[in-house]
Enzyme design. Structure first.
Site, PDB file in Angstrom:
ATOM      1  N   GLU A 170     -48.853 -19.072  28.007  1.00 28.35           N
ATOM      2  CA  GLU A 170     -49.020 -18.579  29.367  1.00 28.35           C
ATOM      3  C   GLU A 170     -50.478 -18.766  29.757  1.00 28.35           C
ATOM      4  O   GLU A 170     -51.360 -18.864  28.892  1.00 28.35           O
ATOM      5  CB  GLU A 170     -48.614 -17.108  29.494  1.00 28.35           C
ATOM      6  CG  GLU A 170     -47.120 -16.855  29.388  1.00 28.35           C
ATOM      7  CD  GLU A 170     -46.298 -17.475  30.499  1.00 28.35           C
ATOM      8  OE1 GLU A 170     -46.898 -18.014  31.455  1.00 28.35           O
ATOM      9  OE2 GLU A 170     -45.053 -17.422  30.430  1.00 28.35           O
ATOM     10  N   CYS A 215     -41.353 -18.859  31.415  1.00 22.41           N
ATOM     11  CA  CYS A 215     -41.678 -19.561  30.179  1.00 22.41           C
ATOM     12  C   CYS A 215     -41.538 -21.043  30.474  1.00 22.41           C
ATOM     13  O   CYS A 215     -40.418 -21.548  30.593  1.00 22.41           O
ATOM     14  CB  CYS A 215     -40.755 -19.132  29.038  1.00 22.41           C
ATOM     15  SG  CYS A 215     -41.068 -20.028  27.485  1.00 22.41           S
TER      16      CYS A 215
END
Length: 272
Positions: free
Chosen positions: A103, A2
């Site tokens: 992402e 992340c």
């Protein structure tokens, strides 16, 4: 991993959702990046409190702060054993509030960013750790990391890792520094159910961490109306630009609080 996320809300919404006892200055953030100060929730003296911390955990034993460049994430599988994280995992756990995370997926020879958010559009929290590190001049820096795990079925087509997203009924056990049950803590570090999340391709504007504005969340391949519905935005009819406002849900599950943005500064995808 992340490495980028968003938190589009305000301080009062965080107070209500996480049941904290203090207010801090919070503005909508559309593209939060490592090394920046981020808002977290921790428990001290039995109370939940908001605080800002440097994203990139600096262990208390570090010789300098540069280690934080490599500790923005901690792997769920090894967080209890890794020297950089094991002390914090035992007694300095926190929540990192978010409304979505980004992402990138390789599509047609290019990396396409996706915003992955709660299916209901609400606030949620990553499992995090925090630490204190003292500089040579005795200045204390508080820093944090986000724990990541294997991807669930929603995230897997985009990336093989994702942040640990905790259910609200686990917040107390996670935050309690007196909770030393490592077996229980490790069980919490599983991927959240796939149905909790939805993923949407967004503007490549988010690729640049210097961009931190609503355009980062612009969905691709949708008409203006669908974009507004997706982001839960309503545009009222006004008589003049100077008095024209857009009221946007703060993504709190209660949907009680609302924020305002001037149409003059609205992103281009809001404008018909």
């Amino acid at each position: 991993m992340c490495g980028r996320y968003n938190l589009v809300t305000d301080a009062q919404a965080l107070v209500d959702f996480f049941e904290v006892v203090n207010l801090v200055d919070v503005r909508p953030r559309y593209n939060i990046a490592p090394s920046q100060d981020v808002v977290v929730v921790r428990q001290q003296q039995g109370e939940r409190k908001l605080a800002y911390m440097h994203w990139g955990l600096i262990p208390f034993w570090a010789k300098d702060s540069t280690i934080g460049r490599h500790t923005i994430n901690a792997r769920a599988e090894t967080v209890a054993e890794k020297p950089a994280f094991r002390a914090a995992f035992r007694k300095r756990r926190c929540l990192v509030p978010a409304t979505g995370f980004y992402e990138w997926k390789c599509e047609n020879g290019r990396k396409q960013p996706y915003n992955i958010r709660a299916a209901d559009g609400g606030l949620f929290a990553f499992a995090g750790l925090w630490e204190q590190w003292k500089q040579d001049d005795d200045t204390v820096i508080e820093s944090c990391t986000i724990i990541v795990t294997r991807a669930n079925e929603t995230v897997a087509p985009i990336h093989d890792r994702m942040p640990v997203i905790l259910p609200a009924d686990s917040y107390q056990a996670w935050l309690d520094p007196g909770n030393q049950d490592q077996a229980l803590l490790k069980v919490m570090l599983e991927p959240c159910p796939s149905r909790w999340l939805s993923a949407c391709p967004v503007s490549t504007r988010v690729n640049n961490p210097g961009n931190d504005d609503p355009d980062c969340l612009a969905p691709l391949g949708r008409g203006v109306h669908e974009q507004l519905v997706s982001l839960r935005v309503q545009l009222p009819v006004c008589s003049s630009c100077s008095s024209c406002w857009a009221s946007c849900c703060n993504f709190s599950r209660s949907s009680m609080m609302r924020r305002r943005f001037s149409v003059c500064s609205m992103p281009s995808f809001f404008m018909a």
